[in-house]
Structure formats: C-alpha cells, structure tokens
Design an enzyme around this catalytic site. Structure first.
Site, PDB file in Angstrom:
ATOM      1  N   GLU A 195       5.232   3.446  -8.651  1.00 49.87           N
ATOM      2  CA  GLU A 195       5.505   3.932 -10.001  1.00 49.87           C
ATOM      3  C   GLU A 195       6.995   3.819 -10.333  1.00 49.87           C
ATOM      4  O   GLU A 195       7.383   3.404 -11.426  1.00 49.87           O
ATOM      5  CB  GLU A 195       5.054   5.395 -10.154  1.00 49.87           C
ATOM      6  CG  GLU A 195       3.558   5.578 -10.313  1.00 49.87           C
ATOM      7  CD  GLU A 195       3.203   7.008 -10.720  1.00 49.87           C
ATOM      8  OE1 GLU A 195       4.022   7.656 -11.403  1.00 49.87           O
ATOM      9  OE2 GLU A 195       2.107   7.463 -10.347  1.00 49.87           O
ATOM     10  N   SER A 262      -5.749  -2.462   6.556  1.00 46.84           N
ATOM     11  CA  SER A 262      -6.801  -2.463   7.569  1.00 46.84           C
ATOM     12  C   SER A 262      -7.845  -3.504   7.221  1.00 46.84           C
ATOM     13  O   SER A 262      -7.923  -3.980   6.084  1.00 46.84           O
ATOM     14  CB  SER A 262      -7.506  -1.103   7.702  1.00 46.84           C
ATOM     15  OG  SER A 262      -6.597  -0.077   7.993  1.00 46.84           O
ATOM     16  N   ASP A 334      -5.570   5.557  -6.333  1.00 47.93           N
ATOM     17  CA  ASP A 334      -4.338   6.090  -6.931  1.00 47.93           C
ATOM     18  C   ASP A 334      -4.362   7.613  -6.826  1.00 47.93           C
ATOM     19  O   ASP A 334      -4.840   8.317  -7.722  1.00 47.93           O
ATOM     20  CB  ASP A 334      -4.225   5.643  -8.389  1.00 47.93           C
ATOM     21  CG  ASP A 334      -2.859   5.986  -8.985  1.00 47.93           C
ATOM     22  OD1 ASP A 334      -2.049   6.618  -8.290  1.00 47.93           O
ATOM     23  OD2 ASP A 334      -2.617   5.618 -10.143  1.00 47.93           O
ATOM     24  N   ASP A 337       0.751  10.889  -8.664  1.00 45.65           N
ATOM     25  CA  ASP A 337       1.370  10.698  -9.981  1.00 45.65           C
ATOM     26  C   ASP A 337       2.710  11.409  -9.997  1.00 45.65           C
ATOM     27  O   ASP A 337       2.859  12.513  -9.418  1.00 45.65           O
ATOM     28  CB  ASP A 337       0.495  11.262 -11.099  1.00 45.65           C
ATOM     29  CG  ASP A 337      -0.489  10.244 -11.650  1.00 45.65           C
ATOM     30  OD1 ASP A 337      -0.378   9.060 -11.294  1.00 45.65           O
ATOM     31  OD2 ASP A 337      -1.384  10.637 -12.418  1.00 45.65           O
TER      32      ASP A 337
END
Length: 821
Positions: A195, A262, A334, A337
């Site tokens: 971000e 992975s 996600d 934030d």
C-alpha cells in the site's frame, strides 16, 4: 641472536598453546549443551511414561498414553533441539531482543511493542478449545521439564549461544506458543508495504497507465479506477526519502517480495498411477540455520501424525496421518489496511472518527536495553488499530502533517483461535472434515490443500476483512480513517472463501497464483504472489495422464523458468544475429557470445549453467534502466524484476513502451536500444564479479542458498561453522523457487525458498517422503545441525513413515520420560 630466537619461539608456542586451550575450553563448554538422546529422565507433569524414539535422521517419534503426555514429549524434544531458536522467537514477539543484543535491535523492539502481538497472544489463550488448552499446558510443562534438567545438571545453559549472550530463560507458558503463530503471520503478509509503495509511486507518476505498468494488476478482469493518492491528501510532496526497515537477521519484518510463498498440488485416484491420492507441498520462508521447520511424529489417541511444525508450537502444521494429508501455501488475501488518522489540532491525543473526535487509547511500555538506559514508549491505538511510527515501512512519506497512521490487520485479534483450528485439522480424517475444522483459523490467511483416501480439495482459510463496496481505495492505498466507508465491517463469512473440492480434471494446486476473479469487495486480493510459476505447473501437470510420487517430486524440483522463455524472445527480438563482426575482447563480441548462449538455452535455471546468470543480470539491468528516469530515487525500492512490467513494455500494452524513452535526454530511445544497453551493463557487472569467460560462468556461484545463523552468522571465524551456504538451481519464477535477495553486493543470493518439502502417496502412505533445508538440531556442534542440507540441495528426501519398527531400527537414541515421584 640465538637467545632472542629461543624466546620468540617460546612466546609463539605459548600463544599457540593459549589459543588451543581456549578452543578446547569453548568446545567443552558448548558441547555440554548437546542433548543426550539415549537416556531415562524423571520429570514432573506427566501422568505416565513417554517414549521419544529418534530415527536415524533425528526425527522424534513420540509415544504416550494420553494426548497431553504426547504434547509434553513434543515440548521436551523441541527444547532439546531448538531452545535458542524458541527463546529468540518469543523475545521477538515480546519486543525484548534489546535486553540481550543491546541498541542494535531497539528499532525491532519498538515496532513489535507497537503491534502488541504478545499481549494479544496471552489474551487469545482463553479463545482456545479445551483440547488445545490442555495441549498448550502440557507442551509448556515439557519445555519447562527440559529447562529444569538443564539447570539441575548444569547442561551448558541449554545452548552454546547462551555463553555468548546473557539471555535468561523464563518458564514457558501457553501464550508463548500463540505468540509464535502471530509472529509467523507477520512474516507472511506484505500488503501494508505494498500500500505504501503504491501510494509513493502514484505520487511520482503522472498517468494511471504507467502506475499499472510498474505495479501491474494480475491478468484477468480489469480493476475499477482508483483515486490518485495525491487527490486524497493533496499536500504531500512527490517524493520524500524513506527510512529503511531494520535489516538485522533478527528482524521479523519481511522485505517487499519476501512475505511468503509456497507450492502445493494434489491428484485424485483418477490421475494417480498407484490408484491413491497424491499430495505435494513445499512452503517457502526466509532461509536460516536452523530451519524454521522441525520434523516430528506424534502418536495420538486417534492415530499417528507425521510432518513439520515450528519449534515453540505444539502442532503438526503440515503433514499427514494414515487417513489424510494436508499442505499450506500463502493465500495473499488482503488482510491489512492502513488508515490515515486526522489528529485534533487542539489536542493531538484525539483523532477524528465518523462520530467526531475521540481520545487515543494509550499505554506506556518500557524497553530495557543491554548496556544503555531503558526507553519508555507510549503505545497508541485507534478504533482501526495500533498507531505506527513514521519510520516503519516509510509511512512518513505518505502521511500528511497533523495525521498519523494506524494499521488494521486480522492478526490483531485477542480471540485468535488459529491453533485450535490447526489441532482439529490434524485430527481430521477426510477433506470435508478438514475444511470444517479450519473455520476457526484467523491469521495468517493460507490456502489449505488436502487429500484423503479418495478426494482432494483446496480451501482458503483465515480471516478476510469485510469491506464496504464504497471504500475509497479498495484497500490498495492508505485511506482516510474517519470516513465510515473505509472502515472494516467485521470478518467475511468463511463460506465465501474460495473452495475447490473434487475437481473435474482430478488435479488441483496453488503456486500463490490468483485463485478467483471476483469484483470488489469479494475479490480476496488485488496482489498475488505468482503470475509465472503457475504456467509451468499447468504444463507439467497436464503433460501426462497419470502422476506418481516421483512425478510430483520432479515438479517440486523443476528449475525451468517460464519467465525466461517468454521475455527473452521479446527483449532480444532485434538483437539476435544482427551484429557486425567484432574482434575478440570487445564489448560487441561479448554481447554476441551472450546472445548466442541465450539463443540455445531452454530456460532451465540450472546451477551449473552460465545462461541463467546472464539472463538474470540482463533483466535486472534492463528494469533499472527503464524505471530510473521516471521514478528517480524511488526506483531503488523495486529490487526484483517484475515480469509483467517487462512484458507490458515490450508488447507496448496501453503505451507502456514509453518507459523505454529517457525523458531527460534529447533523442527518443527505442526499446531495442534499451535492451542492448542493459545487456552491456549486465556483461560489465558480470566481468567485474566473475570474469570475462562467459561460457565458464555458473549460476550456482551467484545463486547460493544462504542458511545463515541469525545471531552468530556474522561473527568472525564462527560464521564459517554456523552458516550453511549451498550452490542451488532455480530462481524467482521457477517451481523450484529460490527467491533472490535483490540487494547489492549479492543480488542473486538465494534467500527465500522451500525450507520443507513433502510428497505423500496414499496408495502406500509409508512410501511418503519429506525433507528440511538444514537439520533437526539447532546446536552447531551436533551432526544433525546440517545433515539434511546436502540431501535438500541435491533434491533428495528421507522416508516419512509411521512404521514404529522402522523408526526404532538404527535409531540415534530413545529417551524415556518417567513421571517423577
């Protein structure tokens, strides 16, 4: 003269004697902490005897009459082999490294205290189910039994590092294990840094198209337009110098591009030559000595389990039973934030919310520092999460005056039941039971790949924030924390997490690639860990009708780069076989030799070949030339080549070839010119480092796997004994992934990859195999410190068997823990 010579000889002999005596003394003291595996020990906290049989690879097979007793034995075994590692994990989570290492770790402690993970872990103990609480208590008792044995018998303080660093060990407690899980969550997420970088890059670039070039959206349906960051916070400068994150090997904060990866894939009986399901898994973490992973077998009341876990945590996190196998990959959901919080100009201890100004929650925290005065922090929280300092992840560069930044993150939960979910998962017997068991998993978010006797499945587990469809930046940029539409609405339902069971083609897998194409806010993520390896995986899986254990191993170890096969024809299209005759030793001749080698190369990143090094150096130099003009000093933040960026430029997607023109020069440069100049840059760099004989280069000389000891790895002389360095194949975009450092002076060092590999065949479960990248012991004088390292490098494995007699055959020792009177 003769007398002087005799005295000099005596002095030299005396000095040599003192050095030898010192070495012997150091060896004696260090060897005192080597565990004795063949013994009977009386311990407190057991209800019945526990037997720990260590097979010839030093994998402990733990047998007890009750499950808590087995977990007691697990805690004891972990403390025998990895006590120093466990204490460092715990101190890192606590933010108490500076008590041992002094001022060099103060920044790490500051950041860890801000996140307050250890407090949240202690609070999460009550969120566990009764079975897990019992296991945590028993495990802690096992660790403490080993600590008592060390103290009572003066066993060299438990680890050789204890003689170099005064690190008193407090008794283990259940919350310590949960803190280590939260520490792993920190190492597996990177959305916060992404971000910030997206915000900084958008401030530097003038057009949204160029932002999509350098920070590309993963192929699929396009993302709706986002606001420019400058429009959200118009008073920010185009560029501000950031503060680098701590670079200490002890830092748990992942660098960009190293936040977790992975591979996992599975085949149902219709695609298996043996008629049983197959499963392969190799989770990727930063390399270290010893490895993060520790192999063990637990014989519980519901049956035997074998696989890998993390020292300090009473669980087999990845492995198998006789009925089921399970693997984990980073999901890239996600789960973070950043919120820009506006402070009250009249009172900086208040911040703006949708309901007006509220007071920050505050708490003092004291950091003790070895050799220096303690410092006191004031920890601050908003409704959105902890307030982070501007020195973390360059936050100051995107924070307007009069504002601070807080972090929303799923791991910041005081009721994190992830360990309970893991405990229930490892006792499941079918794919559907395993998926149900994992519902309580919170952080980190992972992809769970499961195979039972007949079925294979994949489910994304872990908490995913539920966002408002009106969110200003869709979670891709720091957003205004006082606007209600930017705030989280709780946790998305578990049923909404992507799930695939019984695929029609009989095969499924994940290489951290994009799983689903959904509109925001059900998108899961805009950032995924792979756009390249998945192409090679698809080709290998579909190239044969049925698979075997060996074909799955072959895929795990595959060093072919689909990226090289795609990009080289693009960037070299106008360079091959077009040069004029050039004499030996000239740059033009070197370029022709390099291009000739690459023209005949199949993209295999083999450690013994020169082409991978030429290719990697060329791509690195090319990206640097393309972006430095537009991004200026910010270009140094892009340490790894982004294949989609190079492809967009050389296919001129949405005008991306504009990156080839250097704006500060009068001529208009073409992409062919930039490719040629970058190749010359690469060849100059190679000659300075490895010589001018291109045909004799070895990729493995540059691509050394760096299994370094986090605390002793830079100590002169000692580092040669504790660090494990290996020439390796693979690269950033191969299934045999060896993520490069991206940093000078060794940008191609292999620093992040498969610390564990396992392949399970449920037609014959005991034919399953596994390996770790170093060895079971964390004691550098133990033969088990690095005995798996060369096997791992060569692509070999050890048996993953639940056969008790096989474990006893040639065992390195059997430890019997007897209940003390």
């Amino acid at each position: 003269m003769a007398l002087l010579f005799r005295w000099l000889l005596r002095i030299a002999a005396g000095l040599i004697g003192l050095v030898v005596a010192g070495v012997v003394l150091v060896y004696f003291l260090a060897s005192q902490s080597l565990p004795e595996y063949d013994q009977t020990v009386e311990v407190r906290g057991l209800t019945a005897p526990v037997e720990i049989v260590r097979d010839n690879a030093n994998v402990p097979h733990i047998f007890g009459q009750t499950d808590p007793d087995v977990f007691f034995g697990m805690g004891y075994a972990h403390a025998q082999d990895r006590l120093w590692q466990m204490t460092i994990f715990r101190r890192t989570a606590q933010g108490r490294l500076s008590e041992v290492f002094g001022e060099r770790t103060v920044r790490i402690d500051r950041l860890m205290r801000r996140l307050d993970l250890y407090t949240l872990a202690l609070q999460s103990v009550e969120a566990q189910d009764d079975y897990t609480k019992s296991a945590l208590r028993a495990y802690a008792a096992g660790v403490n039994a080993r600590l008592a044995e060390i103290n009572d018998q003066a066993l060299g303080r438990g680890a050789p590092e204890m003689f170099l660093f005064n690190a008193p060990i407090a008794p283990w407690q259940p919350g310590d294990s949960l803190a280590i899980i939260k520490l792993m969550a920190l190492q597996l997420t990177g959305h916060l840094e992404d971000e910030v970088l997206r915000a900084r890059t958008s401030l530097m670039l003038n057009t949204p198209e160029r932002l999509r070039d350098i920070l590309p959206d993963i192929p699929g349906t396009g993302v709706a337009a986002l606001p420019e960051y400058a429009s959200l916070f118009p008073n920010l400068p185009r560029y501000a110098e950031g503060v680098p994150m701590p670079t200490s090997p002890l830092s748990p904060f992942p660098k960009r591009g190293l936040a977790g990866a992975s591979n996992a894939w599975a085949a149902d009986p219709s695609r298996s030559a043996s008629g049983g399901t197959l499963l392969a898994n190799d989770p990727h973490l930063g390399f270290a000595a010893p490895s993060t992973w520790y192999l063990a077998r637990l014989e519980l009341q519901e049956g035997g389990l074998i696989g890998a876990g993390i020292p300090g945590v009473p669980s087999i996190l990845i492995g198998r039973s006789n009925r089921m196998g399970w693997g984990l990959t980073a999901s890239y959901a996600d789960d973070q934030d950043l919120f820009i919080e506006q402070l009250n100009p009249q009172n900086p201890e208040q911040y703006l919310t949708p309901d007006g100004f509220k007071s920050l929650e505050t708490r003092p925290s004291i950091i003790e520092i070895k050799g220096a005065a303690p410092i006191t922090l004031t920890l601050r929280w908003t409704e959105n999460g902890p307030v982070l300092p501007g020195s973390m992840y360059d936050l100051a560069t995107v924070t307007p005056p009069g504002h601070v930044v807080s972090l929303g993150w799923t791991a910041l939960s005081p009721r994190d039941s992830s360990l309970s979910a893991s405990m229930e998962l490892m006792r499941s017997g079918t794919v559907r039971e395993a998926i149900r068991a994992a519902e309580g998993f919170v952080a980190p978010s992972l992809n769970l790949t499961v195979a039972d006797q007949e079925t294979v499945g994949l489910k994304m587990i872990g908490a995913v924030p539920r966002r408002d469809p009106r969110h200003q930046s869709k979670g891709r940029l720091p957003s205004q924390g006082w606007r209600v539409e930017n705030r989280w609405l709780g946790r998305a339902p578990y049923a909404a997490n992507p799930q695939f069971v019984n695929p029609r083609g009989g095969l499924l897998g994940n290489t951290n690639n994009k799983l689903v194409e959904r509109p925001f806010p059900n998108h899961v993520s805009y950032i995924w860990g792979d756009t390249q390896r998945v192409n090679r995986w698809q080709r290998l899986m579909q190239s044969r009708q049925v698979h075997t254990r060996d074909s799955f191993i072959e895929a795990q170890l595959d060093p072919v780069s689909p990226t090289a096969r795609t990009l080289l024809p693009l960037i070299g299209a106008d360079l091959w076989f077009t040069g004029q005759a050039a004499p030996e030793g000239t740059p033009e001749r070197q370029r022709q030799i390099a291009l000739s080698l690459l023209a005949e190369w199949n993209g295999e990143m083999n450690e013994h070949l020169p082409e991978p090094l030429i290719y990697a150096a060329w791509l690195r130099a090319l990206q640097k030339r393309l972006i430095t003009d537009e991004l200026g000093p910010l270009a140094k933040e892009f340490k790894h080549v982004e294949p989609l960026f190079i492809e967009r430029v050389y296919r001129n997607v949405d005008g991306a070839s504009a990156w080839c023109d250097v704006r500060q020069s009068a001529p208009t440069e073409s992409c062919t010119e930039m490719a040629r100049l970058a190749l010359d840059d690469a060849l100059v760099w190679i000659e300075e480092r490895y010589g001018s004989a291109l045909e004799s280069l070895r990729w493995g000389d540059a691509h050394q796997a760096t299994h370094d000891h986090p605390t002793l790895g830079k100590v002169p002389v000692l580092r040669f004994f504790v660090n494990i360095r290996q020439s390796t194949s693979g690269g950033d975009n191969t299934l045999q992934r060896g993520r490069t450092s991206g940093e000078d002076p060794n940008p191609f060092y292999n620093v992040h990859g498969a610390g564990y590999r396992g392949v399970y065949d449920f037609a014959d479960p005991d034919s399953s195999v596994f390996i770790t990248s170093t060895g079971q012991s964390g004691h550098f004088l133990s033969r088990h410190y690095d005995d798996m390292a060369q096997l791992w490098r060569r692509g070999e494995y050890i048996p993953m068997s639940l056969d008790t007699e096989l474990a006893r055959a040639a065992a390195v020792g059997v430890t019997v823990l007897q209940p003390a009177p």
